[in-house]
Every structure is written in structure tokens, then in C-alpha cells.
Scaffold this motif. Structure first.
Motif, PDB file in Angstrom:
ATOM      1  N   ARG A 104       0.828  -1.218   0.000  1.00  0.00           N
ATOM      2  CA  ARG A 104       0.000   0.000   0.000  1.00  0.00           C
ATOM      3  C   ARG A 104       0.854   1.255   0.000  1.00  0.00           C
ATOM      4  NH1 ARG A 104      -5.058  -1.488   3.959  1.00  0.00           N
ATOM      5  NH2 ARG A 104      -5.836  -3.188   2.675  1.00  0.00           N
ATOM      6  N   LEU A 105       1.957   1.235   0.762  1.00  0.00           N
ATOM      7  CA  LEU A 105       2.847   2.401   0.764  1.00  0.00           C
ATOM      8  C   LEU A 105       3.482   2.606  -0.598  1.00  0.00           C
ATOM      9  CD1 LEU A 105       4.653   2.110   4.204  1.00  0.00           C
ATOM     10  CD2 LEU A 105       3.143   3.939   3.443  1.00  0.00           C
ATOM     11  N   ARG A 106       3.908   1.527  -1.243  1.00  0.00           N
ATOM     12  CA  ARG A 106       4.506   1.654  -2.565  1.00  0.00           C
ATOM     13  C   ARG A 106       3.501   2.211  -3.566  1.00  0.00           C
ATOM     14  NH1 ARG A 106       7.246  -2.159   0.006  1.00  0.00           N
ATOM     15  NH2 ARG A 106       9.491  -2.297  -0.323  1.00  0.00           N
ATOM     16  N   HIS A 107       2.265   1.756  -3.476  1.00  0.00           N
ATOM     17  CA  HIS A 107       1.224   2.273  -4.364  1.00  0.00           C
ATOM     18  C   HIS A 107       0.988   3.762  -4.092  1.00  0.00           C
ATOM     19  CE1 HIS A 107      -2.331   2.288  -6.869  1.00  0.00           C
ATOM     20  NE2 HIS A 107      -2.963   2.896  -5.897  1.00  0.00           N
ATOM     21  N   LEU A 108       0.960   4.131  -2.819  1.00  0.00           N
ATOM     22  CA  LEU A 108       0.723   5.525  -2.454  1.00  0.00           C
ATOM     23  C   LEU A 108       1.837   6.438  -2.965  1.00  0.00           C
ATOM     24  CD1 LEU A 108      -1.061   7.559  -0.925  1.00  0.00           C
ATOM     25  CD2 LEU A 108       0.238   7.005   1.133  1.00  0.00           C
ATOM     26  N   VAL A 109       3.105   6.000  -2.830  1.00  0.00           N
ATOM     27  CA  VAL A 109       4.191   6.868  -3.287  1.00  0.00           C
ATOM     28  C   VAL A 109       4.282   6.940  -4.802  1.00  0.00           C
ATOM     29  CG1 VAL A 109       5.563   6.682  -1.183  1.00  0.00           C
ATOM     30  CG2 VAL A 109       6.006   5.115  -3.070  1.00  0.00           C
ATOM     31  N   LEU A 110       3.635   6.018  -5.499  1.00  0.00           N
ATOM     32  CA  LEU A 110       3.556   6.139  -6.959  1.00  0.00           C
ATOM     33  C   LEU A 110       2.504   7.160  -7.368  1.00  0.00           C
ATOM     34  CD1 LEU A 110       3.861   2.430  -8.114  1.00  0.00           C
ATOM     35  CD2 LEU A 110       5.555   4.257  -8.384  1.00  0.00           C
ATOM     36  N   GLN A 111       1.502   7.374  -6.523  1.00  0.00           N
ATOM     37  CA  GLN A 111       0.411   8.292  -6.823  1.00  0.00           C
ATOM     38  C   GLN A 111       0.636   9.697  -6.261  1.00  0.00           C
ATOM     39  OE1 GLN A 111      -2.086   7.174  -8.790  1.00  0.00           O
ATOM     40  NE2 GLN A 111      -0.965   5.248  -8.828  1.00  0.00           N
ATOM     41  N   THR A 112       1.438   9.801  -5.209  1.00  0.00           N
ATOM     42  CA  THR A 112       1.631  11.047  -4.474  1.00  0.00           C
ATOM     43  C   THR A 112       3.128  11.283  -4.313  1.00  0.00           C
ATOM     44  OG1 THR A 112      -0.354  10.460  -3.218  1.00  0.00           O
ATOM     45  CG2 THR A 112       0.979  12.235  -2.331  1.00  0.00           C
ATOM     46  N   PRO A 113       3.603  12.521  -4.394  1.00  0.00           N
ATOM     47  CA  PRO A 113       5.035  12.768  -4.202  1.00  0.00           C
ATOM     48  C   PRO A 113       5.529  12.213  -2.857  1.00  0.00           C
ATOM     49  CG  PRO A 113       3.953  14.734  -5.015  1.00  0.00           C
ATOM     50  CD  PRO A 113       2.868  13.741  -4.691  1.00  0.00           C
ATOM     51  N   ALA A 114       6.695  11.565  -2.892  1.00  0.00           N
ATOM     52  CA  ALA A 114       7.245  10.911  -1.707  1.00  0.00           C
ATOM     53  C   ALA A 114       7.360  11.847  -0.494  1.00  0.00           C
ATOM     54  CB  ALA A 114       8.585  10.272  -2.040  1.00  0.00           C
ATOM     55  N   VAL A 124       5.480  14.306   0.357  1.00  0.00           N
ATOM     56  CA  VAL A 124       4.131  14.530   0.881  1.00  0.00           C
ATOM     57  C   VAL A 124       3.698  13.319   1.708  1.00  0.00           C
ATOM     58  CG1 VAL A 124       1.707  14.881   0.258  1.00  0.00           C
ATOM     59  CG2 VAL A 124       3.502  16.085  -0.997  1.00  0.00           C
ATOM     60  N   VAL A 125       3.942  12.120   1.185  1.00  0.00           N
ATOM     61  CA  VAL A 125       3.604  10.900   1.915  1.00  0.00           C
ATOM     62  C   VAL A 125       4.385  10.846   3.223  1.00  0.00           C
ATOM     63  CG1 VAL A 125       3.665   8.371   1.861  1.00  0.00           C
ATOM     64  CG2 VAL A 125       3.026   9.646  -0.192  1.00  0.00           C
ATOM     65  N   ALA A 126       5.665  11.205   3.173  1.00  0.00           N
ATOM     66  CA  ALA A 126       6.498  11.188   4.377  1.00  0.00           C
ATOM     67  C   ALA A 126       5.914  12.095   5.454  1.00  0.00           C
ATOM     68  CB  ALA A 126       7.921  11.617   4.033  1.00  0.00           C
ATOM     69  N   ARG A 127       5.512  13.274   5.082  1.00  0.00           N
ATOM     70  CA  ARG A 127       4.957  14.214   6.066  1.00  0.00           C
ATOM     71  C   ARG A 127       3.610  13.727   6.588  1.00  0.00           C
ATOM     72  NH1 ARG A 127       6.901  17.788   2.110  1.00  0.00           N
ATOM     73  NH2 ARG A 127       9.002  18.408   2.668  1.00  0.00           N
ATOM     74  N   MET A 128       2.797  13.137   5.726  1.00  0.00           N
ATOM     75  CA  MET A 128       1.485  12.634   6.160  1.00  0.00           C
ATOM     76  C   MET A 128       1.630  11.523   7.199  1.00  0.00           C
ATOM     77  SD  MET A 128      -0.983  12.457   2.756  1.00  0.00           S
ATOM     78  CE  MET A 128      -0.359  10.862   2.351  1.00  0.00           C
ATOM     79  N   LEU A 129       2.617  10.645   6.997  1.00  0.00           N
ATOM     80  CA  LEU A 129       2.748   9.457   7.833  1.00  0.00           C
ATOM     81  C   LEU A 129       3.820   9.590   8.915  1.00  0.00           C
ATOM     82  CD1 LEU A 129       2.485   6.761   5.031  1.00  0.00           C
ATOM     83  CD2 LEU A 129       0.679   7.615   6.533  1.00  0.00           C
ATOM     84  N   GLY A 130       4.539  10.712   8.921  1.00  0.00           N
ATOM     85  CA  GLY A 130       5.586  10.899   9.909  1.00  0.00           C
ATOM     86  C   GLY A 130       6.854  10.134   9.592  1.00  0.00           C
ATOM     87  N   TYR A 131       7.061   9.793   8.331  1.00  0.00           N
ATOM     88  CA  TYR A 131       8.268   9.099   7.894  1.00  0.00           C
ATOM     89  C   TYR A 131       9.301  10.121   7.450  1.00  0.00           C
ATOM     90  CZ  TYR A 131       5.751   4.601   7.603  1.00  0.00           C
ATOM     91  OH  TYR A 131       5.048   3.465   7.868  1.00  0.00           O
ATOM     92  N   HIS A 132      10.536   9.675   7.322  1.00  0.00           N
ATOM     93  CA  HIS A 132      11.599  10.515   6.787  1.00  0.00           C
ATOM     94  C   HIS A 132      11.460  10.545   5.261  1.00  0.00           C
ATOM     95  CE1 HIS A 132      15.638  11.906   5.774  1.00  0.00           C
ATOM     96  NE2 HIS A 132      15.656  12.412   6.990  1.00  0.00           N
ATOM     97  N   ASP A 133      11.786  11.678   4.647  1.00  0.00           N
ATOM     98  CA  ASP A 133      11.680  11.811   3.191  1.00  0.00           C
ATOM     99  C   ASP A 133      12.456  10.723   2.454  1.00  0.00           C
ATOM    100  OD1 ASP A 133      10.165  14.048   3.660  1.00  0.00           O
ATOM    101  OD2 ASP A 133      11.602  15.470   2.827  1.00  0.00           O
ATOM    102  N   ASN A 134      13.633  10.369   2.972  1.00  0.00           N
ATOM    103  CA  ASN A 134      14.446   9.345   2.314  1.00  0.00           C
ATOM    104  C   ASN A 134      13.768   7.980   2.303  1.00  0.00           C
ATOM    105  OD1 ASN A 134      16.422  11.246   1.842  1.00  0.00           O
ATOM    106  ND2 ASN A 134      17.687  10.622   3.571  1.00  0.00           N
ATOM    107  N   THR A 135      13.018   7.678   3.347  1.00  0.00           N
ATOM    108  CA  THR A 135      12.325   6.387   3.428  1.00  0.00           C
ATOM    109  C   THR A 135      11.295   6.271   2.322  1.00  0.00           C
ATOM    110  OG1 THR A 135      12.626   6.346   5.819  1.00  0.00           O
ATOM    111  CG2 THR A 135      10.945   4.881   4.913  1.00  0.00           C
ATOM    112  N   THR A 136      10.472   7.286   2.147  1.00  0.00           N
ATOM    113  CA  THR A 136       9.443   7.217   1.124  1.00  0.00           C
ATOM    114  C   THR A 136      10.042   7.352  -0.276  1.00  0.00           C
ATOM    115  OG1 THR A 136       8.932   9.546   1.496  1.00  0.00           O
ATOM    116  CG2 THR A 136       7.519   7.928   2.590  1.00  0.00           C
TER     117      THR A 136
END
Length: 63
Positions: free
Chosen positions: A29-39, A41-53
Motif C-alpha cells: 500500500r505504501l509503494r502504491h501511495l508513493v507512486l500516486q503522491t510525491p514521496a 508529501v507521503v512522508a509528512r502525512m505518515l511521519g516518515y523521513h523523506d528518504n524512506t518514502t
């Protein structure tokens, strides 16, 4: 919980050797999300580091 009871994320949990494990499903699901949304943005939404996404996006073939 029965074999077809919904899980907290709204999906149903099936028993058996071919049912996806929760971490596998989350990763997909995360991989699908980062294909649809800039990485970032996903990092900030989920509290992840930009490099992770960004790495997930690259693994999913988005970069």
C-alpha cells in the motif's frame, strides 16, 4: 475475530497459506501511495523521513 472479520484498516483478514501478511500488505500500500503522491508529501502525512518514502518510490519503479 473470525476468518472474514474486518481488520482495523477496513480490509478482511483471511486464513490460509496464501493470505498476505499485514507488513506485506502495508508495504504494498505504501509503494502504491508513493507512486500516486510525491514521496515527501507521503512522508509528512505518515511521519516518515523523506528518504524512506523516496526509497519506497524507487523500489516501486516510480523514480
Amino acid at each position: 475475530m473470525t476468518a472474514s472479520s474486518p481488520t482495523p484498516d477496513g480490509s478482511s483478514q483471511a486464513d490460509g497459506p496464501h493470505s498476505p501478511q499485514p507488513r506485506t500488505t502495508l508495504g504494498l500500500r505504501l509503494r502504491h501511495l508513493v507512486l500516486q503522491t510525491p514521496a515527501p508529501v507521503v512522508a509528512r502525512m505518515l511521519g516518515y523521513h523523506d528518504n524512506t518514502t523516496a526509497q519506497l518510490a524507487a523500489e516501486a519503479g516510480g523514480i
